[in-house]
Design an enzyme around this catalytic site. Structure first.
Site, mmCIF file in Angstrom:
data_model
loop_
_atom_site.group_PDB
_atom_site.id
_atom_site.type_symbol
_atom_site.label_atom_id
_atom_site.label_comp_id
_atom_site.label_asym_id
_atom_site.label_seq_id
_atom_site.Cartn_x
_atom_site.Cartn_y
_atom_site.Cartn_z
ATOM 1 N N ASN A 199 146.176 -65.888 -72.417
ATOM 2 C CA ASN A 199 146.494 -66.838 -71.355
ATOM 3 C C ASN A 199 147.695 -67.708 -71.660
ATOM 4 O O ASN A 199 148.252 -68.348 -70.776
ATOM 5 C CB ASN A 199 145.281 -67.732 -71.080
ATOM 6 N N SER A 200 148.085 -67.775 -72.927
ATOM 7 C CA SER A 200 149.219 -68.641 -73.269
ATOM 8 C C SER A 200 150.503 -67.832 -73.441
ATOM 9 O O SER A 200 151.493 -68.344 -73.917
ATOM 10 C CB SER A 200 148.915 -69.410 -74.551
ATOM 11 N N HIS A 410 166.390 -41.643 -53.282
ATOM 12 C CA HIS A 410 165.243 -42.403 -53.784
ATOM 13 C C HIS A 410 164.401 -41.513 -54.679
ATOM 14 O O HIS A 410 163.998 -40.421 -54.266
ATOM 15 C CB HIS A 410 164.387 -42.926 -52.617
ATOM 16 N N HIS A 411 164.178 -41.968 -55.894
ATOM 17 C CA HIS A 411 163.274 -41.290 -56.832
ATOM 18 C C HIS A 411 162.133 -42.227 -57.174
ATOM 19 O O HIS A 411 162.265 -43.056 -58.068
ATOM 20 C CB HIS A 411 164.000 -40.944 -58.145
ATOM 21 N N GLU A 412 161.035 -42.136 -56.453
ATOM 22 C CA GLU A 412 159.830 -42.853 -56.886
ATOM 23 C C GLU A 412 159.167 -41.956 -57.930
ATOM 24 O O GLU A 412 158.756 -40.842 -57.605
ATOM 25 C CB GLU A 412 158.901 -43.129 -55.702
ATOM 26 N N HIS A 480 163.777 -49.928 -59.891
ATOM 27 C CA HIS A 480 162.720 -50.870 -59.501
ATOM 28 C C HIS A 480 161.547 -50.739 -60.463
ATOM 29 O O HIS A 480 161.291 -49.652 -60.983
ATOM 30 C CB HIS A 480 162.264 -50.599 -58.067
ATOM 31 N N GLU A 481 160.848 -51.853 -60.686
ATOM 32 C CA GLU A 481 159.709 -51.916 -61.633
ATOM 33 C C GLU A 481 160.116 -51.536 -63.054
ATOM 34 O O GLU A 481 159.270 -51.204 -63.879
ATOM 35 C CB GLU A 481 158.531 -51.021 -61.189
ATOM 36 N N GLU A 499 165.342 -54.209 -59.929
ATOM 37 C CA GLU A 499 164.441 -55.158 -59.267
ATOM 38 C C GLU A 499 163.825 -56.010 -60.379
ATOM 39 O O GLU A 499 164.311 -57.103 -60.668
ATOM 40 C CB GLU A 499 163.387 -54.405 -58.469
ATOM 41 N N GLU A 505 160.251 -57.918 -50.756
ATOM 42 C CA GLU A 505 159.236 -57.057 -50.137
ATOM 43 C C GLU A 505 157.841 -57.697 -50.149
ATOM 44 O O GLU A 505 157.026 -57.413 -49.282
ATOM 45 C CB GLU A 505 159.196 -55.695 -50.846
HETATM 46 C C1 NOJ Z 1 158.240 -50.465 -54.959
HETATM 47 C C2 NOJ Z 1 159.682 -50.766 -54.711
HETATM 48 O O1 NOJ Z 1 160.020 -52.041 -55.178
HETATM 49 C C3 NOJ Z 1 159.916 -50.648 -53.228
HETATM 50 O O2 NOJ Z 1 161.224 -51.065 -52.907
HETATM 51 C C4 NOJ Z 1 159.642 -49.231 -52.788
HETATM 52 O O3 NOJ Z 1 159.780 -49.155 -51.399
HETATM 53 C C5 NOJ Z 1 158.240 -48.802 -53.176
HETATM 54 N N1 NOJ Z 1 157.972 -49.100 -54.536
HETATM 55 C C6 NOJ Z 1 158.018 -47.333 -52.956
HETATM 56 O O4 NOJ Z 1 158.770 -46.599 -53.884
HETATM 57 CA CA CA Z 2 158.669 -53.533 -56.654
#
Ligand code: NOJ
Ligand code: CA
Length: 712
Positions: A199-200, A410-412, A480-481, A499, A505
């Protein structure tokens, strides 16, 4: 030019305390040894202590640690003063000016093993790191922890988020150091992952403010081949200790000499503005490693994106589960009728981008697998080459080219990272074949290989592998992430943005980002590099799409405009739907005009958690753009335009919150006015609750000089 002065203080058995001062004498740093020969450092700004003695050391496995029993073999100081031009940036030229102290430490009890501590003292802060030169007594070793201490001298105010190794997408808390307690997040159900160990524990960067008016920022620079750093806060003594993200078996890093750690950084000033203006993190990174950078350009883009976040469209093509890459027959599935990434809808965005001068169009949900991507933790979710039946890659390549617009890939990965790495070359080759030269990558969910975390050494190396391989293909990456940036974009500027924080978002589908959020981010997440925050939402209320929904963006519309200036990024999205912009062409004009790459930046006013006002000069142009934002408190401010060329007259277009605007009750009310201004003008700006002001300042034509009135 490097002016370098070397002093050698030859080997001694006990370290007499070494003190160096920063180039203009603002800061001083003293390094000494404790009774058991552990190195420790102190930092002061003038006569005011910033960091009391803090010990330094590295814990390792199977062999003795680098903690104590050191003698100083060599102490060298040097002064560096050089300048360099970033490929993309907030200013044209950056000065790198510091005094360095390099201490070579020997451990007689460990066969004279060597560790070097290098300190670089700038006028706005210090960076220091551990270095392990090649030597007979050290080869491959396992780091089990780092004991870097930051001993704060009082119960400072701190902006922090829980020390989660798997995500940075938290709201910030503002408390005293003594009040740091992530239990509050747990109570509210706001802890996302199991990756939080206490928690700290807080994530870096942290921004603090001491009672005697010091703004202190602690972070790291040049994170590479090492895990990211969190800090454990001793809420009684105000000692902060480094905590490194672990790997799947609990180790922290695997190093082979020669090796270096990232720089640990403390930025300090009596002026909050100077924290934001600091280029220390970038300066601590390696110079550019790419030879040809002609393909790295600022990008303003729109995308088939927000409509999914407000659930007007879907990423997935069919409403089914348990699809399998390579087995499912996508043509046989019944389309759900809501799929966003269709050829027709993408063309709407391409037309819109072409009409309004945007460089790119992002399309999410174009490739098969979205039916089953979320929360499944399976290995084979996506390939990055198979479009849905209603997304015609070839035709869209032709159409985009005809319109002079670039599609953005886009590559999720859904954090199935081994799967992604296996396919990376194929995926990048596919991009190049179809005319894409930028990719937004994403790492939602738990990492595969199982047990690794987003901020561990393995993933840190993955992000960089993806970026350096992308550079071979001349591809820009917006991750992102991913782990938070630490200035590595100096070295690899094709990592154009990330991101790695709680983006806009969250305002679409959650309790959102509180009004102070965007006044804190520049002091925290953005200290390490550009953020793809995705500003520009004009339709503030989710009820517009569905009367039952109560979510909203927690700003006024005008504050969304101001974010293009206050939130630095050479990659900027106009995130809302084309239809929402077309409904307000006059306000949209600011987004069309604003630059994304800059020759100069002036941080005019800033207070973390309260307000920020910034002016920037567009790259290779005489135009300036100004953004001012405030938290939930309305704010009046007067902004002298003394940064303007004294010989010129300009047209200032002021996008202001309407007098009755308020982010909750009346967020979309704005007033636009045009005036002549000069360097003598002082603008009086009035910001609504969680509002802002955005101003474009463009050299006046002779005709405008005649027609427009001087601002009063
Ligand atoms: C999280 C991303 O931040 C967001 O921009 C994206 O649309 C979704 N993931 C799906 O990949
Ligand atoms: Ca995100």
């Amino acid at each position: 030019m490097i002016r370098s002065l070397i002093t050698l203080l030859i080997c001694c058995t006990v370290l007499p305390a070494q003190t160096i001062t920063s180039p203009a004498g603002k800061l001083s740093l003293t390094v000494s040894m404790t009774a058991d020969s552990t190195p420790q450092y102190t930092l002061s700004l003038g006569a005011t202590p910033v960091a009391a003695p803090g010990r330094l050391g590295i814990m390792v496995k199977d062999i003795p640690s680098f903690l104590s029993g050191f003698v100083v073999a060599k102490a060298e100081t040097s002064l560096v003063d050089e300048s360099w031009d970033p490929v993309l940036g907030e200013v044209k030229t950056i000065r790198n000016h510091y005094r360095q102290l390099k201490l070579t430490l020997r451990q007689p009890a460990v066969k004279d093993r060597i560790m070097i501590l290098t300190f670089r003292l700038f006028d706005e802060g210090v960076g220091f790191r551990y270095e392990f030169p090649q030597q007979d007594n050290l080869n491959y070793f396992t780091v089990t922890g780092e004991r870097t201490e930051f001993a704060m001298t009082g119960d400072h105010r701190i902006f922090w988020m829980p020390g989660d190794f798997d995500t940075n997408e938290y709201k910030y808390a503002e408390t005293a150091l003594s009040g740091v307690d992530a239990a509050a997040y747990k109570d509210r159900g706001e802890i996302f992952t199991a990756g939080i160990s206490g928690n700290s524990m807080v994530q870096t960067p942290i921004q603090m403010r001491s009672k005697d008016g010091l703004y202190i920022n602690i972070f790291e620079a040049a994170l590479n081949n090492y895990p990211a750093m969190c800090l454990d806060v001793d809420t009684k003594s105000f000692l902060l200790r480094s905590v490194l993200a672990p790997d799947a078996v609990g180790n922290r890093a695997y190093l082979q000499a020669p090796a270096v750690t990232p720089w640990r950084t403390i930025i300090v000033s009596r002026k909050a503005e100077e924290v934001l203006a600091s280029k220390m993190i970038l300066n601590l990174n390696e110079p550019l490693k790419l030879t040809d950078v002609s393909w790295i350009t600022p990008v303003k883009y729109v995308g088939v994106w927000w409509e999914m976040h407000v659930d007007v469209a879907s990423w997935n093509y069919a409403d089914v589960r348990n699809v399998r890459i390579g087995e499912t027959d996508w043509n046989a599935l019944k389309p759900n009728g809501r799929h966003g990434a269709t050829t027709a809808r993408t063309k709407v965005y391409i037309d819109f981008a072409a009409k309004h001068g945007f460089d790119g169009v992002l399309v999410e949900g174009w490739n098969v697998g979205w039916e089953d991507w979320f929360g499944n933790w399976k290995e084979q979710v996506f390939d990055f080459i198979t479009p849905y039946p209603d997304f015609d890659v070839k035709e869209l390549q032709r159409y985009a080219k005809e319109k002079g617009v670039k599609l953005i890939m886009h590559h999720e990965t859904s954090s199935s990272v081994t799967n992604y790495e296996r396919q990376l070359d194929t995926a990048y080759r596919f991009m190049k074949a179809y005319g894409y030269d930028a990719v937004k990558s994403g790492y939602v969910g738990k990492i595969i290989p199982r047990g690794e975390v987003h901020d561990g050494q393995w993933m840190v190396n993955h992000y960089l592998r993806a970026v350096t391989k992308a550079a071979e293909y001349k591809i820009m990456v917006n991750s992102h992430e991913s782990v938070r940036p630490t200035g590595i974009q100096r070295t690899y500027p094709n990592w154009i943005a990330a991101e790695a924080a709680r983006g806009n978002e969250f305002n679409a589908w959650s309790s959102g980002n509180p009004p102070a959020h965007e006044t804190i981010l520049p002091f925290t997440r953005l200290m390490g590099g550009p953020m793809d925050y995705t500003p520009g939402i004009f339709q503030i209320k989710r009820s517009f799409y569905d009367p039952k929904r109560t979510e909203q963006v927690h700003t006024t519309l005008v504050k969304q405009l101001a974010l293009y200036v206050t939130m630095y990024s050479p990659l900027q999205m106009a995130a809302d739907l084309p239809e929402n912009y077309e409904a307000k062409p006059d306000a949209f004009q600011f987004i069309k005009d604003v630059a994304a790459d800059w020759d100069d930046t002036r941080i005019l006013e800033a207070e973390p958690g309260d307000y920020i006002t910034i002016a920037r000069k567009a790259k290779n142009k005489e135009s300036w753009f100004l953004g001012a934002i405030t938290d939930e408190n309305p704010r009046k401010t007067t902004v002298p335009l003394s940064f303007l060329d004294a010989k010129k007259k300009y047209v200032a277009t002021i996008y202001a919150d309407a007098p009755d605007a308020h982010y909750q009750t009346n967020p979309m009310a704005y007033v636009i006015s045009r005036h002549l201004v000069t360097g003598k003008t002082a603008l009086k700006l009035s910001l609504a609750a969680s509002g802002g002001a955005a101003v474009s300042i463009i050299p006046a034509t002779p005709q405008e000089e005649k027609q427009l009135k001087l601002y009063k």
